[in-house]
Each structure stands twice: as structure tokens, then as C-alpha cells.
Write an enzyme that holds these catalytic residues in place. Structure first.
Site, PDB file in Angstrom:
ATOM      1  N   LYS A 116       0.815  -1.217   0.000  1.00 54.76           N
ATOM      2  CA  LYS A 116       0.000   0.000   0.000  1.00 54.76           C
ATOM      3  C   LYS A 116       0.847   1.266   0.000  1.00 54.76           C
ATOM      4  O   LYS A 116       0.489   2.263  -0.632  1.00 54.76           O
ATOM      5  CB  LYS A 116      -0.948  -0.012   1.201  1.00 54.76           C
ATOM      6  CG  LYS A 116      -2.091  -1.017   1.072  1.00 54.76           C
ATOM      7  CD  LYS A 116      -3.006  -0.941   2.269  1.00 54.76           C
ATOM      8  CE  LYS A 116      -4.264  -1.777   2.074  1.00 54.76           C
ATOM      9  NZ  LYS A 116      -3.987  -3.193   1.860  1.00 54.76           N
ATOM     10  N   GLU A 200      -3.136   7.057   7.957  1.00 54.21           N
ATOM     11  CA  GLU A 200      -4.014   7.878   7.137  1.00 54.21           C
ATOM     12  C   GLU A 200      -4.959   8.668   8.016  1.00 54.21           C
ATOM     13  O   GLU A 200      -5.325   8.227   9.117  1.00 54.21           O
ATOM     14  CB  GLU A 200      -4.851   7.005   6.185  1.00 54.21           C
ATOM     15  CG  GLU A 200      -4.074   6.379   5.053  1.00 54.21           C
ATOM     16  CD  GLU A 200      -4.968   5.561   4.137  1.00 54.21           C
ATOM     17  OE1 GLU A 200      -6.146   5.354   4.491  1.00 54.21           O
ATOM     18  OE2 GLU A 200      -4.497   5.133   3.071  1.00 54.21           O
ATOM     19  N   HIS A 235     -15.221  -4.428   7.509  1.00 54.80           N
ATOM     20  CA  HIS A 235     -14.428  -4.186   6.302  1.00 54.80           C
ATOM     21  C   HIS A 235     -14.699  -5.198   5.198  1.00 54.80           C
ATOM     22  O   HIS A 235     -13.985  -5.220   4.193  1.00 54.80           O
ATOM     23  CB  HIS A 235     -12.928  -4.146   6.621  1.00 54.80           C
ATOM     24  CG  HIS A 235     -12.562  -3.155   7.682  1.00 54.80           C
ATOM     25  ND1 HIS A 235     -12.647  -1.794   7.490  1.00 54.80           N
ATOM     26  CD2 HIS A 235     -12.144  -3.320   8.974  1.00 54.80           C
ATOM     27  CE1 HIS A 235     -12.282  -1.167   8.612  1.00 54.80           C
ATOM     28  NE2 HIS A 235     -11.988  -2.071   9.513  1.00 54.80           N
ATOM     29  N   ARG A 297      -7.258  -7.861  -9.938  1.00 58.03           N
ATOM     30  CA  ARG A 297      -7.987  -9.081 -10.277  1.00 58.03           C
ATOM     31  C   ARG A 297      -9.446  -8.727 -10.557  1.00 58.03           C
ATOM     32  O   ARG A 297      -9.837  -7.569 -10.434  1.00 58.03           O
ATOM     33  CB  ARG A 297      -7.929 -10.076  -9.115  1.00 58.03           C
ATOM     34  CG  ARG A 297      -8.417  -9.467  -7.802  1.00 58.03           C
ATOM     35  CD  ARG A 297      -8.501 -10.483  -6.684  1.00 58.03           C
ATOM     36  NE  ARG A 297      -8.713  -9.878  -5.383  1.00 58.03           N
ATOM     37  CZ  ARG A 297      -9.857  -9.417  -4.917  1.00 58.03           C
ATOM     38  NH1 ARG A 297     -10.933  -9.464  -5.687  1.00 58.03           N
ATOM     39  NH2 ARG A 297      -9.953  -8.897  -3.714  1.00 58.03           N
TER      40      ARG A 297
END
Length: 629
Positions: A116, A200, A235, A297
Site C-alpha cells: 500500500k 491515514e 471491512h 484481479r
């Protein structure tokens, strides 16, 4: 064009890929574990190869076995589906090195988007907006604490190699940062072998917006518009739709263009998804939508994009992998109507969403589109994701699509495995959802009312009571009838009350000539005089109240069985005690109710398995009454 394709996956996605491959004249090869010997994807393929024991780590995740299966069967290409090895750059390279076609992006593209922090750096360079935060190499507690203070709380700690919500922690206060960081790093290390994190800014009104992109080997990249995947639980996505509600054309153009730049930055080929987090506190605005990550994907939710664009994304994957250009140019793609998808899982929302495994003795699922990997008689295995099907609806507008999906959810009939169908229906019925007041915290913020299980309607109980009465009038002994259905007459103008057992709990129903019959609910006779009734996306097992008839949840031989899982809160007898018919033997607490179990006839306690405070499973033998001579 590829002539023979091996699908390195199982279940719903394997069946989905096979459908398109067969429509294109491509032969298919399935791989299967011990648990999937008779699975639908195994039966549906032209050929099937066994690759190992049931655990995925010993079968579906062993790349060498999958490549060997392709070589053995003469397959030219491998499609990884999603999950398992689909985003494993090493496996993709091994497939290519073996002289096979990899139906997916180049290994270098997978690697570029795999971490990430590195991916965000690439996006910054490509002019893609990213969430304010810290991506540095200094992973010391001192530096991370300093950066979190500078960002401002709440902050989000994320594992750089994470996914699926693992290695992620929201921190609301500086005093909690160190402990949360330690927990996040520990989980990331265990799950991904990498404990590095990034920070973040926490978005207070977040919506999950993602853009479907597609690239080819000729330098072309297009987008197929956006999806909204905000309804999530821990999530994990639950309901997805396209296009995103409230997205105006100007914002759509900017965010989709950013997604194309992101794909171009890594020379992307094949199907991929650029995921964004939107601060929707002032609606969807381009300057408040930030890059999160790229999924290299096909996504579980790809059908909603197919439904609004008319594109078969798997066909595109196979054509691009064969060296062909993308079939359509950007200006030839447009949005038609609205599509919405719900993930139907074998799980019990009322019990903390615990997976429910076992044989699908009864399975009836309908809708505009149902993507599934099981049929009636198949088994939901404990070894894999417990998805039963994806329910997909399309409408001219969002409300029509929601209504169609709601009907499909309410009409699900599955027994004895429990599902989340009624939970999906509850979600789709929420006024705030229908008004597009969405956020990733929607389910968590409304969980208490969302997971309260539905109760049987009066109409269902009345139908069940009349069914029972009719059966007993035809087959029941006179003495049982006298005690159970006293005062009841079929087709009478006067309502009568009948006592029933519904999922083990005692209830009563008013019946009479106005009761609704079989045109209201479908039933499946499950065991003797017990029936299963389907309503509101769930099932109710209904039978006679044996306690009223002189016996309590007992077998004919005097064995007293637990009517449901629960806790024994009182035991009134001991081995050797003489008891009389109807005498209370013990009390079981289940489903927030107390259930007294009584003697079925005069006799003696010959065996006692239950003890006060003990937990018991459904149909466990609690004690045995030996009839008096």
C-alpha cells in the site's frame, strides 16, 4: 484464442468463469480438493483434477499442483478467479515460466500495487489524489506517534501488505496510539509476514467508491464506471451497487479519469479495480475522493458493472489474455439503468454471523441474476468462504433495482443451513439506505435493529396450526387430538387457539376458516409431524406442543431431547426418581426464553445426562424416562 482453460479456483467464481468460457467454445478444467469432490464446479467442468486435502493451504494455495494439473490436461491458460492465488505475483510468474497463459495482469503490475505504501507513492506521482497520511520508512514508535499527532485524530493505522480489514486499526485518541500500533503490527506480521504500517487521516463520513478499469497489451486502458461498496461489515462488503448514488457527471468524469491514470502508471493489462475512500460529509466531490488501493484481479462485485454496461468482463479477460485488444473504446461504453448485488452467506446474523455449515437439503433462490456454486443437496464446507450465492438485480432506476433485490432476499428458502437472507432484506428495507444515506459505518451504527431476527407472522402460524390440525384429524390418535386441539373445528366461523412449538419455543395461534393456507408460505415436511415454513428470507420449524399432549420434547422411547441449543438452568429430578406424566423434569434457557421439559408418561428416571449450568446442543439426550409397568 485460448482453446482450453484451467480455473484455479472453486465455488461460485469457478462456475461463473466456466459459463463464459463454454459460451466462447473454450474447454474447461476444474481443480478440486477432497471437500469438493462432488462440488458443482467439479461437476460442471469438462475435466477435473484432484489437487489435495480439504484445507486450502494444501490444495488451492499450492501453485505447483495447479500448474501440474494444467500441464497434465493440456490446458493452455490459467484463470485464477479471485482470492487464493489471484494476486500472487510469484504464482503469476510461475505460470508464465511454465509456458502457460496467465489470465490477469503482468506480475510486475501486481507487485507494483501489492504494498500500500509503494502504491500510494506511485499514485501521487501519477496525479491520483490520495488520503493525507504518512508513508515513510521510519517505523519507530516515536516517529509514527509524531506523524499521527501531525495528521490529527482520529487516524487509521494500516498494514502496508494488508487486505480484508486485517492489520487495520482506527485510533481516536493519542493515549491509545501505542497499544493500537502494537496490536496492528502483531496482526500484520501473523497475516502477511510484514509488520510495516502506514497512517491515514480517518474520514468521518466515509463511502467506499471503486472504479472498474481494463487494460490490454496494446496500450489501451478504459474504465467501466464506478461502483459503491459502502455497506460493509468489519471491512467486508455486503451490498454493492452501480452506479454510485449521488455521483454527478463532473465528479464521475474526474474520478474515473484518475482511475485510468492509476492503471496506466503500472502498465496494467486485464481487469482491475481502483478503490477510493470518499468523504461524503458534503456529498460526493472530486476533491474529497482519495485513492486507497488497487485490486489486481476480478472483483466479487463485478456483476453489477456487467449489468449496467452490457459487458461480459470474463470474456474481455480471456480475449485480452489471448492478445486481442479491448473490444470497446471508451466512448462506446455507457451506463444503462442501475444494478445492485447482495452476498448471500451461510451464516447466522442473530448469532454473531457465525458460519453455518452442512448439507443444503432444501435450496430455492430466485432473482434477476443468481451467481452460485451450489445446488440442492450440496454441502457448505467449513474449509472455505461460506458464500451460497450472489443475488443481482437490475432496474431502470435505483429504487426498482432495490425492490427486485428485496423480493429475491425475502424469497430465499434454504434448510437446514442458516443464511443472512433476512438480514439482507432488513438492510434493503431501511429508509436511510433507500434514500442513499450511505457510509461504511452504516451496518455497525444500525446493527442492533438489523440483527433482530424476524418472527413468524400470524398468517404463518395460522397456516401451520391448520396444517397440524388437518394432519392430526387424518392420522392422530383420538386422545392426542382431544388434548392438543380441544375446541378446534376446521372451517368454523369461530376462531380457536392452538398451541405450537416454533423453533422449540411454545407459542399459540388463532385459527379458523379465514386462516391462510399453502398459497401464503411454502413448507417442507422435515421430520414426522414437524414442518419447515419459509417466510421473510428465513425458516421456522413448527410442530405440535408435545408438552400439552402429555410429553415434553421427548422421543417415543422416553428419551428427553433438547429442542434447541441452550443452557440447563434447573434440574428437578435424579436417577431413580418416580415421575408422573406432565411433571417438570428440567428447564432449558434458549433464545432468551425458558423452556420446561416434562415427563411424557408415568415412569422412572433411568438416565440423566444434564446438569445445572451445562450447555447442550439441539437434540442432545438430556434424560431418559423408563415407563411404569
Amino acid at each position: 484464442m485460448i482453446r482450453k482453460l484451467l480455473i484455479a479456483n472453486r465455488g461460485e467464481i469457478a462456475c461463473r468463469i466456466m459459463r463464459t468460457a463454454k459460451s466462447m467454445g473454450i474447454a474447461t478444467v476444474a481443480v478440486y480438493s477432497d471437500a469438493d469432490t462432488k462440488a458443482l464446479h467439479t461437476r460442471s467442468a469438462d475435466e477435473a483434477v484432484h489437487i489435495g486435502p480439504s484445507p486450502a493451504a494444501e490444495s488451492y494455495l499450492v501453485g505447483e499442483k495447479i500448474i501440474a494439473a494444467a500441464k497434465e490436461t493440456g490446458a493452455e491458460a490459467i484463470h485464477p478467479g479471485y482470492g487464493f492465488l489471484s494476486e500472487n505475483a510469484g504464482f503469476a510468474q510461475a505460470v508464465i515460466d511454465a509456458g502457460l497463459i496467465w489470465v490477469g495482469p503482468k506480475p510486475a503490475s501486481i507487485e507494483a500495487m501489492g504494498l500500500k505504501d509503494a502504491a500510494k507513492q506511485r499514485m501521487i506521482a501519477a496525479g491520483v489524489p490520495v488520503t493525507p497520511g504518512y508513508l515513510g520508512e521510519d517505523q519507530s514508535l516515536e516517529r509514527l506517534t509524531k506523524e499521527a499527532d501531525a495528521i490529527g485524530y482520529p487516524v487509521l493505522i494500516k498494514a502496508v501488505a494488508g487486505g480484508g480489514g486485517k492489520g487495520m486499526r482506527k485510533v481516536d485518541d493519542a493515549g491509545d496510539f501505542a497499544a493500537s500500533l502494537e496490536s496492528c503490527q502483531r496482526e500484520a506480521k501473523a497475516s502477511f509476514g510484514n509488520d510495516e504500517v502506514l497512517l491515514e487521516k480517518w474520514i468521518t463520513s466515509p463511502r467506499h467508491i471503486e472504479v472498474q478499469v481494463f487494460g490490454d497489451a496494446h496500450g489501451n486502458v478504459v474504465h467501466l464506471f464506478e461502483r459503491d461498496c459502502s455497506l460493509q461489515r468489519r471491512h467486508q462488503k455486503v451490498i454493492e451497487e452501480a452506479p454510485a448514488p449521488g455521483m454527478d457527471e463532473a465528479t464521475r468524469e474526474e474520478i474515473c479519469a484518475a482511475a485510468v491514470r492509476a492503471a496506466q502508471a503500472v502498465n496494467y493489462e486485464g481487469a482491475g479495480t481502483i478503490e477510493f475512500i470518499a468523504d461524503a460529509s458534503e456529498g460526493l466531490r472530486a476533491d474529497r475522493i482519495f485513492f486507497m488501493e488497487m485490486n489486481t484481479r476480478l472483483q466479487v462485485e463485478h456483476p453489477v458493472t456487467e449489468e449496467i454496461t452490457g459487458v461480459d468482463l470474463v470474456e474481455w479477460q480471456l480475449r485480452v489474455a489471448s492478445g486481442e485488444p479491448i473490444p470497446l473504446k471508451q466512448e462506446e461504453l455507457s451506463i444503462n439503468g442501475h444494478a445492485i448485488e447482495a452476498r448471500l452467506y451461510a451464516e447466522d446474523p442473530a448469532k454473531g454471523f457465525l458460519p453455518s455449515t452442512g448439507r443444503l437439503d432444501h435450496l430455492h433462490v430466485e432473482g434477476d441474476r443468481v451467481d452460485t456454486g451450489v445446488e440442492e443437496g450440496d454441502t457448505i464446507s467449513p474449509f472455505y468462504d461460506p458464500m451460497v450465492a450472489k443475488l443481482v438485480s437490475w432496474g431502470e432506476d435505483r429504487q426498482e433495482a432495490i425492490d427486485d433485490l428485496l423480493d429475491a432476499s425475502l424469497g430465499v428458502e434454504i434448510e437446514p443451513v442458516r443464511t443472512n437472507a433476512w438480514f439482507l432484506a432488513r438492510l434493503l428495507s431501511q429508509t436511510s439506505f433507500r434514500d442513499a444515506d450511505l457510509s461504511t459505518g452504516f451496518i455497525g451504527n444500525n446493527q442492533e435493529r438489523l440483527i433482530e431476527p424476524p418472527m413468524p407472522s400470524e398468517a404463518l402460524l395460522a397456516s401451520a396450526a391448520e396444517d397440524l390440525a388437518f394432519e392430526k384429524l387424518r392420522h392422530g390418535p383420538a386422545d392426542f387430538m382431544r388434548r392438543t386441539l380441544f375446541g378446534f373445528r376446521l372451517n368454523s366461523d369461530v376462531k380457536s387457539e392452538v398451541t405450537l412449538k416454533v423453533d422449540g419455543a411454545t407459542t399459540s395461534a388463532d385459527v379458523g376458516h379465514k386462516a391462510l393456507w399453502h398459497d401464503y408460505v411454502r413448507t417442507v415436511v422435515t421430520d414426522g409431524d414437524e414442518r419447515t415454513y419459509f417466510e421473510s428470507g428465513t425458516s421456522f420449524k413448527v410442530g405440535p406442543n408435545r408438552q400439552d399432549a402429555g410429553g415434553a420434547a421427548s422421543a417415543a422411547d422416553g428419551a428427553i431431547l433438547a429442542p434447541m441449543p441452550g443452557k440447563v438452568i434447573a434440574v428437578d429430578v435424579s436417577v431413580g426418581d418416580a415421575v408422573t406424566a406432565g411433571q417438570r423434569l428440567m428447564v432449558l434457557e434458549a433464545m432468551k426464553m425458558e423452556h420446561a421439559l416434562t415427563a411424557p408418561f408415568d415412569g422412572t428416571i433411568a438416565g440423566l445426562e444434564a446438569s445445572t449450568g451445562g450447555q447442550v446442543q439441539v437434540e442432545a439426550v438430556l434424560c431418559v424416562v423408563e415407563p411404569a409397568e
